[in-house]
Design a protein around this motif. Structure first.
Motif, PDB file in Angstrom:
ATOM      1  N   ILE A 160      -4.479   8.268   2.436  1.00 15.15           N
ATOM      2  CA  ILE A 160      -3.958   7.787   3.720  1.00 15.15           C
ATOM      3  C   ILE A 160      -3.397   6.373   3.569  1.00 15.15           C
ATOM      4  O   ILE A 160      -2.279   6.078   4.021  1.00 15.15           O
ATOM      5  N   VAL A 161      -4.162   5.500   2.927  1.00 20.43           N
ATOM      6  CA  VAL A 161      -3.724   4.108   2.754  1.00 20.43           C
ATOM      7  C   VAL A 161      -2.457   4.043   1.907  1.00 20.43           C
ATOM      8  O   VAL A 161      -1.520   3.310   2.241  1.00 20.43           O
ATOM      9  N   LEU A 162      -2.391   4.807   0.851  1.00 18.92           N
ATOM     10  CA  LEU A 162      -1.212   4.801  -0.015  1.00 18.92           C
ATOM     11  C   LEU A 162       0.030   5.225   0.766  1.00 18.92           C
ATOM     12  O   LEU A 162       1.085   4.581   0.674  1.00 18.92           O
ATOM     13  N   ALA A 163      -0.078   6.267   1.567  1.00 11.82           N
ATOM     14  CA  ALA A 163       1.060   6.718   2.378  1.00 11.82           C
ATOM     15  C   ALA A 163       1.470   5.639   3.379  1.00 11.82           C
ATOM     16  O   ALA A 163       2.665   5.388   3.579  1.00 11.82           O
ATOM     17  N   ALA A 164       0.490   5.005   3.989  1.00  8.24           N
ATOM     18  CA  ALA A 164       0.779   3.955   4.973  1.00  8.24           C
ATOM     19  C   ALA A 164       1.467   2.761   4.316  1.00  8.24           C
ATOM     20  O   ALA A 164       2.459   2.235   4.836  1.00  8.24           O
ATOM     21  N   VAL A 165       0.964   2.344   3.159  1.00 10.69           N
ATOM     22  CA  VAL A 165       1.520   1.184   2.454  1.00 10.69           C
ATOM     23  C   VAL A 165       2.934   1.478   1.960  1.00 10.69           C
ATOM     24  O   VAL A 165       3.804   0.606   2.016  1.00 10.69           O
ATOM     25  N   LYS A 166       3.160   2.683   1.501  1.00  3.47           N
ATOM     26  CA  LYS A 166       4.514   3.045   1.060  1.00  3.47           C
ATOM     27  C   LYS A 166       5.503   2.967   2.221  1.00  3.47           C
ATOM     28  O   LYS A 166       6.660   2.616   2.032  1.00  3.47           O
ATOM     29  N   GLN A 167       5.037   3.278   3.415  1.00  6.86           N
ATOM     30  CA  GLN A 167       5.914   3.225   4.587  1.00  6.86           C
ATOM     31  C   GLN A 167       6.062   1.790   5.095  1.00  6.86           C
ATOM     32  O   GLN A 167       7.141   1.364   5.461  1.00  6.86           O
ATOM     33  N   ASN A 168       4.951   1.040   5.115  1.00  9.13           N
ATOM     34  CA  ASN A 168       4.983  -0.341   5.615  1.00  9.13           C
ATOM     35  C   ASN A 168       3.832  -1.115   4.962  1.00  9.13           C
ATOM     36  O   ASN A 168       2.667  -0.862   5.260  1.00  9.13           O
ATOM     37  N   VAL A 169       4.166  -2.045   4.116  1.00  6.55           N
ATOM     38  CA  VAL A 169       3.146  -2.784   3.362  1.00  6.55           C
ATOM     39  C   VAL A 169       2.207  -3.569   4.277  1.00  6.55           C
ATOM     40  O   VAL A 169       1.061  -3.846   3.918  1.00  6.55           O
ATOM     41  N   GLU A 170       2.638  -3.877   5.474  1.00  8.24           N
ATOM     42  CA  GLU A 170       1.777  -4.603   6.407  1.00  8.24           C
ATOM     43  C   GLU A 170       0.569  -3.769   6.846  1.00  8.24           C
ATOM     44  O   GLU A 170      -0.384  -4.310   7.416  1.00  8.24           O
ATOM     45  N   ALA A 171       0.587  -2.491   6.545  1.00  5.35           N
ATOM     46  CA  ALA A 171      -0.558  -1.627   6.851  1.00  5.35           C
ATOM     47  C   ALA A 171      -1.796  -2.066   6.079  1.00  5.35           C
ATOM     48  O   ALA A 171      -2.917  -1.738   6.469  1.00  5.35           O
ATOM     49  N   LEU A 172      -1.619  -2.828   5.019  1.00  5.64           N
ATOM     50  CA  LEU A 172      -2.763  -3.301   4.225  1.00  5.64           C
ATOM     51  C   LEU A 172      -3.792  -4.031   5.067  1.00  5.64           C
ATOM     52  O   LEU A 172      -4.981  -3.982   4.774  1.00  5.64           O
ATOM     53  N   LYS A 173      -3.363  -4.684   6.123  1.00  4.37           N
ATOM     54  CA  LYS A 173      -4.311  -5.450   6.931  1.00  4.37           C
ATOM     55  C   LYS A 173      -5.265  -4.560   7.720  1.00  4.37           C
ATOM     56  O   LYS A 173      -6.251  -5.045   8.276  1.00  4.37           O
ATOM     57  N   TYR A 174      -5.015  -3.245   7.735  1.00  2.00           N
ATOM     58  CA  TYR A 174      -5.878  -2.324   8.470  1.00  2.00           C
ATOM     59  C   TYR A 174      -6.790  -1.493   7.564  1.00  2.00           C
ATOM     60  O   TYR A 174      -7.518  -0.632   8.033  1.00  2.00           O
ATOM     61  N   VAL A 175      -6.753  -1.758   6.266  1.00  2.00           N
ATOM     62  CA  VAL A 175      -7.597  -1.043   5.313  1.00  2.00           C
ATOM     63  C   VAL A 175      -9.060  -1.400   5.571  1.00  2.00           C
ATOM     64  O   VAL A 175      -9.389  -2.565   5.772  1.00  2.00           O
ATOM     65  N   SER A 176      -9.938  -0.405   5.582  1.00  2.00           N
ATOM     66  CA  SER A 176     -11.342  -0.697   5.892  1.00  2.00           C
ATOM     67  C   SER A 176     -12.207  -0.964   4.659  1.00  2.00           C
ATOM     68  O   SER A 176     -13.257  -1.576   4.780  1.00  2.00           O
ATOM     69  N   ASP A 177     -11.795  -0.555   3.475  1.00  2.00           N
ATOM     70  CA  ASP A 177     -12.574  -0.806   2.266  1.00  2.00           C
ATOM     71  C   ASP A 177     -11.687  -1.547   1.259  1.00  2.00           C
ATOM     72  O   ASP A 177     -11.232  -0.978   0.276  1.00  2.00           O
ATOM     73  N   MET A 178     -11.452  -2.800   1.538  1.00  2.00           N
ATOM     74  CA  MET A 178     -10.501  -3.585   0.755  1.00  2.00           C
ATOM     75  C   MET A 178     -10.888  -3.721  -0.707  1.00  2.00           C
ATOM     76  O   MET A 178     -10.033  -3.642  -1.571  1.00  2.00           O
ATOM     77  N   ASP A 179     -12.150  -3.923  -0.998  1.00  2.00           N
ATOM     78  CA  ASP A 179     -12.568  -4.139  -2.383  1.00  2.00           C
ATOM     79  C   ASP A 179     -12.183  -2.975  -3.282  1.00  2.00           C
ATOM     80  O   ASP A 179     -11.679  -3.162  -4.382  1.00  2.00           O
ATOM     81  N   VAL A 180     -12.416  -1.773  -2.807  1.00  2.00           N
ATOM     82  CA  VAL A 180     -12.106  -0.585  -3.606  1.00  2.00           C
ATOM     83  C   VAL A 180     -10.603  -0.322  -3.625  1.00  2.00           C
ATOM     84  O   VAL A 180      -9.996  -0.159  -4.684  1.00  2.00           O
ATOM     85  N   LEU A 181      -9.987  -0.304  -2.462  1.00  2.00           N
ATOM     86  CA  LEU A 181      -8.574   0.077  -2.396  1.00  2.00           C
ATOM     87  C   LEU A 181      -7.639  -0.978  -2.974  1.00  2.00           C
ATOM     88  O   LEU A 181      -6.627  -0.641  -3.569  1.00  2.00           O
ATOM     89  N   PHE A 182      -7.977  -2.243  -2.817  1.00  2.00           N
ATOM     90  CA  PHE A 182      -7.119  -3.284  -3.369  1.00  2.00           C
ATOM     91  C   PHE A 182      -7.212  -3.330  -4.890  1.00  2.00           C
ATOM     92  O   PHE A 182      -6.361  -3.904  -5.542  1.00  2.00           O
ATOM     93  N   ALA A 183      -8.231  -2.714  -5.454  1.00  2.00           N
ATOM     94  CA  ALA A 183      -8.360  -2.630  -6.906  1.00  2.00           C
ATOM     95  C   ALA A 183      -7.697  -1.365  -7.454  1.00  2.00           C
ATOM     96  O   ALA A 183      -7.564  -1.206  -8.660  1.00  2.00           O
ATOM     97  N   ASP A 184      -7.271  -0.470  -6.570  1.00  2.00           N
ATOM     98  CA  ASP A 184      -6.660   0.791  -6.986  1.00  2.00           C
ATOM     99  C   ASP A 184      -5.242   0.530  -7.504  1.00  2.00           C
ATOM    100  O   ASP A 184      -4.420  -0.081  -6.816  1.00  2.00           O
ATOM    101  N   LYS A 185      -4.948   1.019  -8.722  1.00  2.00           N
ATOM    102  CA  LYS A 185      -3.653   0.723  -9.341  1.00  2.00           C
ATOM    103  C   LYS A 185      -2.473   1.311  -8.573  1.00  2.00           C
ATOM    104  O   LYS A 185      -1.412   0.699  -8.506  1.00  2.00           O
ATOM    105  N   ASP A 186      -2.647   2.474  -7.955  1.00  2.00           N
ATOM    106  CA  ASP A 186      -1.539   3.083  -7.214  1.00  2.00           C
ATOM    107  C   ASP A 186      -1.215   2.299  -5.943  1.00  2.00           C
ATOM    108  O   ASP A 186      -0.047   2.105  -5.604  1.00  2.00           O
ATOM    109  N   ILE A 187      -2.247   1.859  -5.250  1.00  2.00           N
ATOM    110  CA  ILE A 187      -2.030   1.073  -4.035  1.00  2.00           C
ATOM    111  C   ILE A 187      -1.433  -0.284  -4.394  1.00  2.00           C
ATOM    112  O   ILE A 187      -0.500  -0.753  -3.735  1.00  2.00           O
TER     113      ILE A 187
END
Length: 117
Positions: A74-101
């Motif tokens: 879900i986060v990857l699809a949102a970020v691909k559409q609008n990078v500002e979606a990052l501010k709504y991620v609920s598990d930043m530590d895990v997702l911000f470390a994900d290479k695809d995101i």
């Protein structure tokens, strides 16, 4: 009818009963009119529905359930559409470390981790 109200103004969804807010036949036309309709429905935890919404409007991630705001898909699809979606991620530590995101964010000009990492 509820469907007619929604066609006239998607914001009417906020005033419907919980059962109607959970009815995809009523919710989907509201979501076509505005992704903000996701805020008014318990379907904000429906992965397939939310995925379709964030692919069209990444910022709709803010209305997704906490679990889906921590979902890589879900986060990857949102970020691909609008990078500002990052501010709504609920598990930043895990997702911000994900290479695809991180790669998707970098394509949009946002660096989430050092290139050396």
């Amino acid at each position: 009818t509820a469907a007619a109200l929604i066609k006239a103004d998607w914001r009417c969804l906020a005033h419907l009963s919980d059962a109607r807010k959970a009815d995809k036949k009523i919710v989907e036309p509201a979501l076509k009119a505005s992704s903000d309709a996701l805020e008014f429905t318990p379907l904000s935890n429906d992965k397939k529905l939310v995925l379709g919404v964030v692919k069209k409007d990444g910022l709709a991630l803010r209305h997704a359930s906490d679990a889906l705001r921590a979902s890589k898909e879900i986060v990857l699809a949102a970020v691909k559409q609008n990078v500002e979606a990052l501010k709504y991620v609920s598990d930043m530590d895990v997702l911000f470390a994900d290479k695809d995101i991180c790669a998707a964010a970098k394509k949009k000009g946002v660096l989430l981790q050092d290139d050396d990492a």
